[in-house]
Motif scaffolding. Structure first.
Motif, PDB file in Angstrom:
ATOM      1  N   ALA A 163      80.842   3.864  13.944  1.00 23.76           N
ATOM      2  CA  ALA A 163      80.884   3.287  12.592  1.00 23.76           C
ATOM      3  C   ALA A 163      80.486   4.374  11.602  1.00 23.76           C
ATOM      4  N   THR A 164      81.227   4.476  10.502  1.00 18.93           N
ATOM      5  CA  THR A 164      80.948   5.463   9.461  1.00 18.93           C
ATOM      6  C   THR A 164      80.980   4.784   8.104  1.00 18.93           C
ATOM      7  N   HIS A 165      79.892   4.935   7.359  1.00 16.88           N
ATOM      8  CA  HIS A 165      79.805   4.305   6.045  1.00 16.88           C
ATOM      9  C   HIS A 165      79.051   5.208   5.075  1.00 16.88           C
ATOM     10  N   ASP A 166      79.322   5.017   3.798  1.00 15.79           N
ATOM     11  CA  ASP A 166      78.538   5.694   2.767  1.00 15.79           C
ATOM     12  C   ASP A 166      77.196   4.990   2.624  1.00 15.79           C
ATOM     13  N   VAL A 167      76.176   5.784   2.331  1.00 13.80           N
ATOM     14  CA  VAL A 167      74.827   5.258   2.129  1.00 13.80           C
ATOM     15  C   VAL A 167      74.317   5.794   0.796  1.00 13.80           C
ATOM     16  N   TYR A 168      73.809   4.897  -0.047  1.00 13.06           N
ATOM     17  CA  TYR A 168      73.335   5.258  -1.377  1.00 13.06           C
ATOM     18  C   TYR A 168      71.807   5.106  -1.427  1.00 13.06           C
ATOM     19  N   THR A 169      71.142   6.083  -2.043  1.00 17.50           N
ATOM     20  CA  THR A 169      69.684   6.103  -2.087  1.00 17.50           C
ATOM     21  C   THR A 169      69.199   6.423  -3.500  1.00 17.50           C
ATOM     22  N   ILE A 170      68.107   5.759  -3.887  1.00 13.32           N
ATOM     23  CA  ILE A 170      67.507   6.003  -5.197  1.00 13.32           C
ATOM     24  C   ILE A 170      66.024   5.642  -5.134  1.00 13.32           C
ATOM     25  N   GLY A 171      65.238   6.233  -6.023  1.00 12.32           N
ATOM     26  CA  GLY A 171      63.839   5.863  -6.133  1.00 12.32           C
ATOM     27  C   GLY A 171      62.896   6.879  -5.534  1.00 12.32           C
ATOM     28  N   GLN A 172      61.620   6.735  -5.865  1.00 13.96           N
ATOM     29  CA  GLN A 172      60.570   7.608  -5.359  1.00 13.96           C
ATOM     30  C   GLN A 172      59.376   6.761  -4.946  1.00 13.96           C
ATOM     31  N   GLY A 173      58.639   7.267  -3.982  1.00 15.18           N
ATOM     32  CA  GLY A 173      57.456   6.552  -3.524  1.00 15.18           C
ATOM     33  C   GLY A 173      57.295   6.689  -2.026  1.00 15.18           C
ATOM     34  N   ASN A 174      56.240   6.083  -1.500  1.00 15.17           N
ATOM     35  CA  ASN A 174      55.962   6.168  -0.064  1.00 15.17           C
ATOM     36  C   ASN A 174      56.306   4.875   0.662  1.00 15.17           C
ATOM     37  N   LYS A 175      57.109   4.022   0.002  1.00 15.02           N
ATOM     38  CA  LYS A 175      57.587   2.786   0.617  1.00 15.02           C
ATOM     39  C   LYS A 175      59.116   2.797   0.564  1.00 15.02           C
ATOM     40  N   VAL A 176      59.753   2.356   1.648  1.00 12.55           N
ATOM     41  CA  VAL A 176      61.210   2.382   1.732  1.00 12.55           C
ATOM     42  C   VAL A 176      61.730   1.002   2.113  1.00 12.55           C
ATOM     43  N   VAL A 177      62.719   0.522   1.369  1.00  9.57           N
ATOM     44  CA  VAL A 177      63.393  -0.721   1.714  1.00  9.57           C
ATOM     45  C   VAL A 177      64.885  -0.459   1.861  1.00  9.57           C
ATOM     46  N   ILE A 178      65.458  -0.969   2.933  1.00  9.67           N
ATOM     47  CA  ILE A 178      66.896  -0.890   3.168  1.00  9.67           C
ATOM     48  C   ILE A 178      67.484  -2.261   2.856  1.00  9.67           C
ATOM     49  N   ILE A 179      68.312  -2.330   1.827  1.00 14.20           N
ATOM     50  CA  ILE A 179      68.918  -3.588   1.400  1.00 14.20           C
ATOM     51  C   ILE A 179      70.345  -3.636   1.940  1.00 14.20           C
ATOM     52  N   ILE A 180      70.593  -4.600   2.812  1.00 10.99           N
ATOM     53  CA  ILE A 180      71.912  -4.731   3.438  1.00 10.99           C
ATOM     54  C   ILE A 180      72.735  -5.723   2.627  1.00 10.99           C
ATOM     55  N   GLN A 181      73.857  -5.288   2.135  1.00 14.77           N
ATOM     56  CA  GLN A 181      74.666  -6.090   1.230  1.00 14.77           C
ATOM     57  C   GLN A 181      75.079  -7.416   1.841  1.00 14.77           C
ATOM     58  N   GLU A 182      75.272  -8.414   0.998  1.00 12.76           N
ATOM     59  CA  GLU A 182      75.793  -9.705   1.423  1.00 12.76           C
ATOM     60  C   GLU A 182      77.309  -9.721   1.253  1.00 12.76           C
ATOM     61  N   LEU A 183      77.945 -10.832   1.616  1.00  9.11           N
ATOM     62  CA  LEU A 183      79.401 -10.917   1.592  1.00  9.11           C
ATOM     63  C   LEU A 183      80.023 -10.585   0.237  1.00  9.11           C
ATOM     64  N   PRO A 184      79.472 -11.061  -0.903  1.00  6.70           N
ATOM     65  CA  PRO A 184      80.104 -10.728  -2.185  1.00  6.70           C
ATOM     66  C   PRO A 184      80.171  -9.235  -2.476  1.00  6.70           C
ATOM     67  N   GLY A 185      79.331  -8.423  -1.818  1.00  6.96           N
ATOM     68  CA  GLY A 185      79.389  -6.975  -2.004  1.00  6.96           C
ATOM     69  C   GLY A 185      78.177  -6.443  -2.746  1.00  6.96           C
TER      70      GLY A 185
END
Length: 256
Positions: free
Chosen positions: A25-47
């Motif tokens: 599987a190959t996908h683009d991954v977008y990242t933004i923000g600064q800090g020592n906490k990381v959250v990965i938000i997985i998109q829902e069906l609407p996109g």
């Protein structure tokens, strides 16, 4: 809050991972923000629409690094019908009707969680799955890199509220991990016809066994569906805002 941060302000990379079905599987991954906490938000069906980007902004305000894997559909707007057709055709990654097994894309997301934890040298990451990807947040709790998860309106397998979109082996591994790090959270609207009361009942009976609370359930009043995005109301005291605040507090506790 001011104007929503658009996707062109994010850093973009491409991530590939070989899943358990031996497909890559190959996908683009977008990242933004600064800090020592990381959250990965997985998109829902609407996109990854404006509501999802607004959710990312809320975490940026809380000093989180936000990671958005782009799995399907256009970015910046919602496209429910066309995205559903896309996902149905992406059979090597999504098996949205399957019971007693998760979609192969969970392997890809697990690999991404491991990569992100190592890159940022953090204690662990938090994950949010929504609707079509809500179950994935539960499955990802088995990964050592994941310390916190929120499954928002988990809806798989589609058209079968009585089934679990995970294998018995996955369930055992998830339960063992939650026993180690503490319970995760899961939410739905009381009147949701996609993530039904039966779905919560099955999840509760599956995971909250042996007198242990491994999943904390939030049931919001009303007939909405998308707690953190399309139906989110950024107003103190509103049930969606209250749920968001509780989830952020839980994430903060787990990650710092």
């Amino acid at each position: 809050m001011g104007k929503t941060t658009q996707i062109d302000a994010y850093a973009k990379e491409t991530f590939s991972f070989t899943m358990s079905n031996e497909q890559v599987a190959t996908h683009d991954v977008y990242t933004i923000g600064q800090g020592n906490k990381v959250v990965i938000i997985i998109q829902e069906l609407p996109g990854i629409g404006q509501e999802t980007l607004a959710l990312a902004d809320k975490f940026i305000e809380q000093r989180y690094v936000v990671v958005l894997p782009h799995l399907f559909g256009p970015i910046g707007k919602t496209a429910i019908t066309s995205n559903l057709f896309r996902v149905v055709c992406m059979r090597k990654e999504f098996s949205i009707f399957s019971k007693n097994e998760s979609s192969p894309i969970v392997d890809y997301l697990s690999g991404l969680c491991t990569l992100i934890k190592e890159r940022y040298q953090v204690k662990g990451v938090a994950v949010i799955g929504m609707c079509l990807t809500g179950n994935f947040a539960i499955s990802l709790m088995a990964n050592d890199a994941v310390l916190a998860g929120f499954a928002s309106q988990p809806s798989l397998p589609i058209l079968n509220s009585s089934a679990i979109h995970m294998s018995a082996g996955e369930i055992s591994a998830i339960k063992a991990k939650l026993d180690l790090v503490g319970p995760m959270h899961c939410g739905r609207f009381e009147g949701d016809i996609l993530c039904t009361a039966k779905k919560f009942e099955v999840l509760d009976k599956t995971f909250n066994t042996d007198d242990k609370e491994r999943i904390i359930f939030h049931e919001l009043p009303g007939k909405g569906h998308a707690i953190l995005t399309l139906e989110f109301v950024d107003k103190a005291g509103h049930p969606t805002r209250k749920t968001f605040d509780e989830v952020v507090g839980y994430f903060d506790q787990q990650l710092t």
